[in-house]
Design a protein around this motif. Structure first.
Motif, PDB file in Angstrom:
ATOM      1  N   GLU A 390     116.494  46.197 -15.276  1.00  0.00           N
ATOM      2  CA  GLU A 390     115.275  45.688 -15.901  1.00  0.00           C
ATOM      3  C   GLU A 390     115.586  44.448 -16.716  1.00  0.00           C
ATOM      4  OE1 GLU A 390     112.143  44.800 -15.687  1.00  0.00           O
ATOM      5  OE2 GLU A 390     112.098  46.884 -15.011  1.00  0.00           O
ATOM      6  N   ILE A 391     114.758  43.421 -16.559  1.00  0.00           N
ATOM      7  CA  ILE A 391     114.979  42.123 -17.179  1.00  0.00           C
ATOM      8  C   ILE A 391     113.973  41.924 -18.306  1.00  0.00           C
ATOM      9  CG2 ILE A 391     115.222  39.644 -16.734  1.00  0.00           C
ATOM     10  CD1 ILE A 391     115.149  40.410 -13.693  1.00  0.00           C
ATOM     11  N   SER A 392     114.426  41.380 -19.422  1.00  0.00           N
ATOM     12  CA  SER A 392     113.516  41.055 -20.517  1.00  0.00           C
ATOM     13  C   SER A 392     112.549  39.958 -20.082  1.00  0.00           C
ATOM     14  CB  SER A 392     114.304  40.600 -21.747  1.00  0.00           C
ATOM     15  OG  SER A 392     115.022  39.408 -21.468  1.00  0.00           O
ATOM     16  N   ARG A 393     111.416  39.886 -20.771  1.00  0.00           N
ATOM     17  CA  ARG A 393     110.407  38.900 -20.384  1.00  0.00           C
ATOM     18  C   ARG A 393     110.935  37.467 -20.456  1.00  0.00           C
ATOM     19  NH1 ARG A 393     108.105  42.800 -23.225  1.00  0.00           N
ATOM     20  NH2 ARG A 393     108.312  41.683 -25.208  1.00  0.00           N
ATOM     21  N   ASP A 394     111.763  37.178 -21.464  1.00  0.00           N
ATOM     22  CA  ASP A 394     112.274  35.812 -21.587  1.00  0.00           C
ATOM     23  C   ASP A 394     113.445  35.532 -20.651  1.00  0.00           C
ATOM     24  OD1 ASP A 394     114.366  37.185 -22.773  1.00  0.00           O
ATOM     25  OD2 ASP A 394     114.039  36.355 -24.782  1.00  0.00           O
ATOM     26  N   GLY A 395     113.890  36.551 -19.921  1.00  0.00           N
ATOM     27  CA  GLY A 395     114.949  36.370 -18.941  1.00  0.00           C
ATOM     28  C   GLY A 395     116.349  36.300 -19.511  1.00  0.00           C
ATOM     29  N   ARG A 396     116.523  36.567 -20.808  1.00  0.00           N
ATOM     30  CA  ARG A 396     117.831  36.402 -21.441  1.00  0.00           C
ATOM     31  C   ARG A 396     118.666  37.676 -21.492  1.00  0.00           C
ATOM     32  NH1 ARG A 396     118.256  31.491 -23.919  1.00  0.00           N
ATOM     33  NH2 ARG A 396     120.473  31.948 -23.636  1.00  0.00           N
ATOM     34  N   ARG A 397     118.060  38.821 -21.166  1.00  0.00           N
ATOM     35  CA  ARG A 397     118.789  40.093 -21.197  1.00  0.00           C
ATOM     36  C   ARG A 397     118.462  40.901 -19.936  1.00  0.00           C
ATOM     37  NH1 ARG A 397     116.739  38.367 -25.346  1.00  0.00           N
ATOM     38  NH2 ARG A 397     114.732  39.388 -25.032  1.00  0.00           N
ATOM     39  N   VAL A 398     119.487  41.520 -19.374  1.00  0.00           N
ATOM     40  CA  VAL A 398     119.314  42.369 -18.187  1.00  0.00           C
ATOM     41  C   VAL A 398     119.909  43.734 -18.505  1.00  0.00           C
ATOM     42  CG1 VAL A 398     119.766  42.656 -15.736  1.00  0.00           C
ATOM     43  CG2 VAL A 398     119.508  40.360 -16.678  1.00  0.00           C
ATOM     44  N   TYR A 399     119.044  44.735 -18.561  1.00  0.00           N
ATOM     45  CA  TYR A 399     119.472  46.102 -18.851  1.00  0.00           C
ATOM     46  C   TYR A 399     119.644  46.863 -17.537  1.00  0.00           C
ATOM     47  CZ  TYR A 399     117.442  44.951 -23.445  1.00  0.00           C
ATOM     48  OH  TYR A 399     117.129  44.349 -24.637  1.00  0.00           O
ATOM     49  N   PHE A 400     120.582  47.811 -17.513  1.00  0.00           N
ATOM     50  CA  PHE A 400     120.697  48.643 -16.308  1.00  0.00           C
ATOM     51  C   PHE A 400     121.327  49.993 -16.638  1.00  0.00           C
ATOM     52  CE2 PHE A 400     124.562  46.049 -16.436  1.00  0.00           C
ATOM     53  CZ  PHE A 400     125.588  46.944 -16.130  1.00  0.00           C
ATOM     54  N   THR A 401     121.031  50.957 -15.768  1.00  0.00           N
ATOM     55  CA  THR A 401     121.606  52.297 -15.864  1.00  0.00           C
ATOM     56  C   THR A 401     122.537  52.520 -14.671  1.00  0.00           C
ATOM     57  OG1 THR A 401     119.682  53.200 -14.716  1.00  0.00           O
ATOM     58  CG2 THR A 401     119.633  53.220 -17.139  1.00  0.00           C
ATOM     59  N   ASN A 402     123.063  53.743 -14.521  1.00  0.00           N
ATOM     60  CA  ASN A 402     124.151  53.950 -13.550  1.00  0.00           C
ATOM     61  C   ASN A 402     123.944  55.107 -12.582  1.00  0.00           C
ATOM     62  OD1 ASN A 402     124.401  55.760 -15.764  1.00  0.00           O
ATOM     63  ND2 ASN A 402     126.588  56.064 -15.342  1.00  0.00           N
TER      64      ASN A 402
END
Length: 468
Positions: A390-402
């Motif tokens: 999942e990407i933040s709206r501003d595109g500066r952070r990308v979160y992920f699970t495993n």
């Protein structure tokens, strides 16, 4: 009272305007009990870098039943409410709709009045879903202008094979199930993901497999025989009518996530294919519409990686290699970067898709992986690999699970997949690096799947107006 008479400030007419919104402070992540000994849960994660609780679970909502297997989930309303076709001008992004992919039960969770401590307000039992739709195994949740759309992976019967799966619609205010979405299904017999271009009035859907092909683990014989999904379907959205199928070829097994361009003026999108049985590579495909017909082209491939058989699970020992296993893709709101989760090799790839027909690798990080088992920068060993992204709206952070799916986790990662959530920081011009300070541990009894960000994210919202 006045607050109910104005649009939710988290709704944005265009993707470009959404990028200017305030950064997310919390994330919602669904947790599943892999052995079904405990109820599944919704975790609230602090993602505010200025907070003393940054990167930790600040609340956990445990459900009343066990055996649900939380997988994908979504909001009751999003920016699609700003469509001229909407009959719900003053909805709020307030409720999370969380299906159990194994139980066919659906939970409605209220994130107000305290977004940091959501509460369960309604449970829809599987017999109601089956009685009103003939479907089971609810999967993808999308909020549309007139209601909540949910795709399914199963039909009727104990094993979900009596009739094809499809999409059903739920009222976005009282959460009553209204019925099947399709009026003319055409040849569609399998389902997985779906999304749309609202102003252009089309929907695209993809295919995984029927419940006997995934609930007890991957069926190797079906994989090698080309019996998993390998086609994409296009639909007339307003008429709820199937208009075209494109078969990718039976060797392209499991056509999963679909990600249309966020700017509705752009008539293209991306599809991730898990594996090519001819060479074990994963692939990205770009679809587009030309002269009224949809077309699709394989635009990027990711090769398998050689590995010592001693480091491979039984399922892969005979191949002497690890397939990338492309299990999720996500597109930044500016339609510039496509993120590709290679769950098998433990790699998260960033592609520059400014030219959607020629994705260019712009960044990569490694963590976990079947053979490599790359540690996180903080030294932690991670089971599994980058998965739901999942990407933040501003595109500066990308979160992920495993975690992928409990029975598949056990086949590909027999040493276990303890639940974690990680995050990459994105450079202004591209490139990604893992944040060593962000490593959420959900404990030994839970695995983590999809993430939703406060105020919306890059796989939630549908935009109705072009970006300037």
């Amino acid at each position: 009272m006045l607050n109910t008479l104005r649009p939710d400030p988290t709704f944005h007419p265009s993707a470009r305007l959404a990028m200017e919104a305030p950064a997310e402070l919390i994330a919602y992540t669904v947790l599943l009990s892999p052995d079904r000994s405990r109820p599944d849960a919704l975790a609230v994660v602090d993602v505010d870098p200025q907070s003393a609780a940054y990167g930790t679970v600040i609340h956990r909502l445990v459900m009343p039943h066990s055996g649900d297997e939380f997988h994908h989930f979504g909001w009751n309303a999003c920016s699609s409410v700003l469509s001229p076709l909407s009959g719900h001008a003053f909805l709020q992004r307030r409720y999370l709709v969380i299906p159990g992919i194994r139980s066919s039960r659906i939970y409605i969770v209220d994130t107000q009045p305290d977004p940091r401590a959501p509460v369960l307000v309604k449970t829809i039992e599987p017999d109601e879903l089956l009685r009103k739709t003939g479907y089971s195994r609810p999967h993808t949740v999308h909020c549309g202008p007139e209601g909540i759309y949910i795709s399914t992976l199963g039909g009727a019967g104990p094993d979900g094979t009596q009739g094809p799966p499809g999409v059903f619609v739920m009222d976005c205010e009282n959460f009553e199930i209204l019925g099947r979405w399709e009026i003319e299904r055409g040849p569609q017999k399998l389902h997985y993901d779906f999304w749309w271009n609202l102003p252009r009035d089309y929907m695209v859907s993809s295919e995984w497999g029927l419940p006997p092909q995934f609930e007890s683990g991957i069926v190797a014989e079906d994989l090698l025989a080309g019996k998993y999904g390998h086609a994409v379907h296009f639909w007339n959205l307003r008429e709820r009518r199937h208009v075209q199928t494109i078969d990718l070829g039976a060797n392209h097994q499991m056509a999963l996530e679909v990600r249309p361009a966020h700017d509705p003026a752009r008539e293209y999108g991306f599809l991730g294919v898990v594996v090519d049985t001819a060479n074990l590579e994963g692939s990205i495909w770009t679809w587009y519409r030309e002269n009224g017909r949809f077309r699709i082209r394989k635009s990027a491939t990711i090769p398998a990686e050689s590995a010592d058989a001693g480091r491979l699970p039984a399922l892969l020992k005979g191949f002497g290699a690890v397939p990338p296993l492309v299990t999720d893709i996500d597109l930044s709101l500016d339609d510039r970067f496509l993120y590709v989760a290679c769950w098998g090799t433990g790699e998260l790839r960033q592609y520059d898709v400014t030219d959607p027909m020629k994705p260019t690798l712009a960044g990569s990080v490694r963590v976990g992986g079947i053979a490599r088992r790359t540690a996180h920068p903080n030294g932690r060993t991670v089971g599994g690999g980058p998965q739901m992204t999942e990407i933040s709206r501003d595109g500066r952070r990308v979160y992920f699970t495993n975690s992928l799916y409990s029975s598949w986790d056990d086949q590909f990662y027999p040493d276990g997949v303890p639940g974690v959530q990680l995050m990459c920081k994105v450079g202004a011009g591209g490139g990604i690096e893992l944040d060593p300070a962000f490593c959420v541990d959900f404990g030994p009894h839970y695995r983590a799947h999809q993430i939703r960000l406060q105020g919306g994210d890059c796989s939630t919202d549908s935009f109705c107006y072009p970006s300037a």
